[in-house]
Design a protein around this motif. Structure first.
Motif, PDB file in Angstrom:
ATOM      1  N   TYR A   2       0.884  -1.147   0.163  1.00  0.00           N
ATOM      2  CA  TYR A   2       0.116  -0.043  -0.003  1.00  0.00           C
ATOM      3  C   TYR A   2       0.859   1.165   0.237  1.00  0.00           C
ATOM      4  N   GLY A   3       0.361   2.445  -0.338  1.00  0.00           N
ATOM      5  CA  GLY A   3       0.935   3.574  -0.470  1.00  0.00           C
ATOM      6  C   GLY A   3       2.146   4.110  -1.033  1.00  0.00           C
ATOM      7  N   MET A   7       4.165   2.884  -4.692  1.00  0.00           N
ATOM      8  CA  MET A   7       4.616   3.651  -5.491  1.00  0.00           C
ATOM      9  C   MET A   7       6.225   3.322  -5.804  1.00  0.00           C
ATOM     10  N   THR A   8       7.007   3.118  -4.915  1.00  0.00           N
ATOM     11  CA  THR A   8       8.587   2.803  -4.838  1.00  0.00           C
ATOM     12  C   THR A   8       8.822   1.634  -5.793  1.00  0.00           C
TER      13      THR A   8
END
Length: 122
Positions: A2-3, A7-8
């Protein structure tokens, strides 16, 4: 995931293929804008032309979105292979089995050869 971690991971996965991803997005958005522009132009005509051209453009938009989803899926696996990440073929097969129907699990090429030889005997 998540989160920020997701994204990374996605940014790491896109390294080396960012230009191609941008090209896909720009092409998709350009085609959507063209279809939307044609739809706006069709509203200036008579109601018969509006109905037929509107229906045709809606079908074109649906096809464009489905092809876009297909390209995204293929691009994801290309990126995973490019970065030497493992693609879980069993999980992919189970996921696709819900759409295609009952699939015969293939674990090795020997099993594939044996199944094709048995099918040829029939």
């Amino acid at each position: 995931m998540y989160g920020r971690a997701a994204m990374t991971k996605s940014m790491e996965l896109l390294k080396g293929k960012t230009g191609m991803a941008m090209l896909f997005v720009l092409l998709h958005l350009s085609l959507c804008c063209i279809i939307e522009g044609l739809f706006g132009l069709s509203m200036l005509k008579s109601w018969k032309i509006k109905a037929s051209l509107g229906a045709l453009l809606i079908v074109c938009m649906v096809i464009l979105n489905l092809v876009g989803l297909l390209v995204q899926s293929i691009f994801y696996y290309v990126c995973k292979i490019y970065h030497n990440e493992k693609v879980d073929k069993n999980e992919l097969q189970q996921h696709l089995g819900g759409y295609v129907g009952e699939l015969v699990p293939l674990n090795s090429t020997i099993e594939l050869q044996n199944q094709s030889m048995e099918a040829g005997d029939m």
